[in-house]
Design a protein around this motif. Structure first.
Motif, PDB file in Angstrom:
ATOM      1  N   LEU A   1      41.388  14.912 -36.801  1.00  0.00           N
ATOM      2  CA  LEU A   1      40.575  13.825 -36.275  1.00  0.00           C
ATOM      3  C   LEU A   1      39.151  14.306 -36.000  1.00  0.00           C
ATOM      4  N   ARG A   2      38.176  13.564 -36.508  1.00  0.00           N
ATOM      5  CA  ARG A   2      36.772  13.954 -36.389  1.00  0.00           C
ATOM      6  C   ARG A   2      36.015  12.984 -35.481  1.00  0.00           C
ATOM      7  N   PRO A   3      34.990  13.471 -34.793  1.00  0.00           N
ATOM      8  CA  PRO A   3      34.123  12.554 -34.045  1.00  0.00           C
ATOM      9  C   PRO A   3      33.405  11.593 -34.990  1.00  0.00           C
ATOM     10  N   ARG A   4      32.838  10.571 -34.413  1.00  0.00           N
ATOM     11  CA  ARG A   4      32.042   9.640 -35.198  1.00  0.00           C
ATOM     12  C   ARG A   4      30.807  10.362 -35.756  1.00  0.00           C
TER      13      ARG A   4
ATOM     14  N   VAL B   1      48.972  15.775 -36.170  1.00  0.00           N
ATOM     15  CA  VAL B   1      47.601  15.385 -35.847  1.00  0.00           C
ATOM     16  C   VAL B   1      46.983  16.408 -34.911  1.00  0.00           C
ATOM     17  N   ILE B   2      45.839  16.967 -35.323  1.00  0.00           N
ATOM     18  CA  ILE B   2      45.055  17.849 -34.465  1.00  0.00           C
ATOM     19  C   ILE B   2      43.601  17.390 -34.522  1.00  0.00           C
ATOM     20  N   GLU B   3      42.757  17.973 -33.694  1.00  0.00           N
ATOM     21  CA  GLU B   3      41.339  17.664 -33.767  1.00  0.00           C
ATOM     22  C   GLU B   3      40.684  18.568 -34.808  1.00  0.00           C
ATOM     23  N   ASP B   4      39.655  18.075 -35.457  1.00  0.00           N
ATOM     24  CA  ASP B   4      39.013  18.827 -36.527  1.00  0.00           C
ATOM     25  C   ASP B   4      38.427  20.133 -36.015  1.00  0.00           C
ATOM     26  N   SER B   5      37.988  20.147 -34.764  1.00  0.00           N
ATOM     27  CA  SER B   5      37.423  21.369 -34.182  1.00  0.00           C
ATOM     28  C   SER B   5      38.458  22.141 -33.370  1.00  0.00           C
ATOM     29  N   ALA B   6      39.735  22.023 -33.729  1.00  0.00           N
ATOM     30  CA  ALA B   6      40.776  22.801 -33.057  1.00  0.00           C
ATOM     31  C   ALA B   6      40.518  24.289 -33.236  1.00  0.00           C
ATOM     32  N   PHE B   7      40.979  25.080 -32.289  1.00  0.00           N
ATOM     33  CA  PHE B   7      40.857  26.530 -32.431  1.00  0.00           C
ATOM     34  C   PHE B   7      41.615  26.957 -33.695  1.00  0.00           C
ATOM     35  N   PRO B   8      41.070  27.907 -34.455  1.00  0.00           N
ATOM     36  CA  PRO B   8      41.689  28.243 -35.746  1.00  0.00           C
ATOM     37  C   PRO B   8      43.173  28.559 -35.688  1.00  0.00           C
ATOM     38  N   SER B   9      43.637  29.227 -34.627  1.00  0.00           N
ATOM     39  CA  SER B   9      45.068  29.572 -34.604  1.00  0.00           C
ATOM     40  C   SER B   9      45.941  28.327 -34.565  1.00  0.00           C
TER      41      SER B   9
END
Length: 431
Positions: free
Chosen positions: A161-164, A130-138
């Motif tokens: 995971l994405r924001p609402r 699980v990571i956030e959708d806006s994680a840094f590309p690396s």
């Protein structure tokens, strides 16, 4: 025409006189444009400025090499053989860890991979990362490659995971709710402590607890958190973490990174790990045994001997944090970023600019991310104008974000005033 800010330049100067910071300890680049001699530098979230002490201390290490050759391993002013141990204590104090849980080595993504070798162990239905959708590309590349390495389809194994809808930042309760529902399928949660794009500070202890309660391992990428916000990795029970040191830790481009492994995992013989020359007990290293004898510390995750001339700048910077203290820096950071936000509030109601970073100081570090809307011009062009016409250095994340990070060590209230004044001028001219 540009309307002057209500907050005056003189007021910003008065704030600096009362709350001066530590700018004198750093080299501040000359301005590339505008009417001020020095840059108003807001890109420490990409590359921190050089401490003035770095050059002389690095030259002293180089002089030992010239004077001693190989004997510098034991006879240098700072002997090379145990050199990395000079960084362990200060790094541990900075992130709220025990010394045995901390090591400075490699680069950030290399450390994340080495740690995931140990802590991403998919089995049965528990295979997801699980990571956030806006994680840094690396980070995205790293977790996808880890999934493939284990024979999994990354499109299935990696959860983003994405924001609402209509929101820019993740809510802690949404992360917790996901883990309560789907946690039985999750092997590893690995989020950014402070999101590189939005500047949001995640609730590290709450999310760590939720992930572990669901049976997952929880690690953190602290690239934008280390040196920016206070951390208590040991007390929060984080399984592992890694961070770079060229942003808020001001150790130079591509500088060595840090890693943390919680005490409860140290010395665990069942934990898989890659090993190399520096993974074995230092007291027996030169017995040249064919089988490693790893210490019950984070040093066991080291693979290669450390590059001395890359460690020197990290040591120099960590000494500043030890001297000044992350708590004091955090307090000044909230004052600076709050002042920047106050100034932006003067211009954003009538300008096509939106601050996407949370307004609550407890939910952000020093960075404010500005979304540049239609009518304000292209974000990259705006950042270029800020630098070349006004001497204000920011950075851009396409397509429409300009990041502004007043770093408490060297940024000033006058820098913040200059930035918003210049921003208002540029947008007014664009309109």
């Amino acid at each position: 025409m540009h309307t002057p800010l209500k907050a005056s330049e003189e007021e910003a100067r008065r704030l600096d006189a009362a709350d001066p910071g530590h700018r004198d300890l750093f080299h501040v680049p000359p301005a590339d444009g505008g009417s001020y001699p020095e840059t108003a530098y807001f890109a420490g979230n990409s590359l921190g400025l050089q401490p003035r002490a770095t050059r002389d201390e690095l030259l002293a290490d180089l002089a030992d090499w010239a004077r001693l050759g190989v004997e510098g391993h034991l006879e240098a002013g700072r002997p090379w053989l145990p050199y990395h141990e000079l960084l362990t204590g200060p790094a541990a104090r900075l992130v709220g860890a025990l010394p045995e849980e901390t090591v400075v080595m490699n680069s950030l993504t290399v450390n994340l991979h080495l740690l995931m070798v140990s802590f991403y162990r998919p089995h049965g239905e528990r295979v997801r990362l699980v990571i956030e959708d806006s994680a840094f590309p690396s980070d995205s590349y790293a977790v996808r490659s880890q999934a493939r390495f284990h024979g999994l389809d990354p499109d299935d194994a990696v959860v983003r995971l994405r924001p609402r809808p209509g929101e820019d930042t993740l809510r802690t309760e949404d992360v917790q709710d996901f883990l309560a529902r789907e946690g039985h399928t999750v092997a590893l949660v690995m989020l950014g402590g402070v999101n590189y794009l939005t500047g949001e500070l995640m609730d590290i202890p709450a999310i760590t607890a939720a992930g572990q309660a669901a049976g997952a391992v929880v690690g953190w990428d602290l690239a934008h958190a280390a040196g920016n916000v206070p951390l208590q990795l040991h007390d929060w029970g984080v399984d592992f973490a890694a961070w770079c040191s060229y942003k808020y830790l001001n150790s130079g481009p591509g500088a060595l990174a840090g890693a943390f492994v919680h005490q409860r995992h140290l010395g665990d013989p069942g934990l898989p790990r890659f090993e190399g020359w520096w993974s074995t007990e230092p007291g027996t290293r030169f017995l040249m045994a064919p089988v490693a004898d790893p210490p019950a510390t984070a040093d066991a995750w080291q693979v290669s001997n450390p590059p001395i001339f890359s460690m020197g700048p990290v040591r120099t910077s960590l000494e500043l944090f030890d001297k000044i203290g992350i708590a004091a820096l955090r307090e000044r950071s909230e004052r600076l970023t709050g002042y920047l936000e106050q100034l932006l509030d003067e211009i954003t109601p009538t300008r096509p600019i939106t601050v996407v970073t949370p307004r609550d100081p407890r939910r952000r570090g020093c960075q404010l991310s500005l979304r540049i809307g239609p009518g304000a011009g292209d974000a990259a062009d705006l950042a270029r104008r800020l630098r070349h016409e006004h001497g204000v250095v920011t950075d851009v994340r396409r397509p429409d974000i300009v990041r502004v990070a007043p770093v408490p060590l060297y940024s000033t209230f006058h820098d913040c005033w200059r930035a918003v004044d210049a921003l208002a001028r540029c947008v007014a001219e664009e309109s």
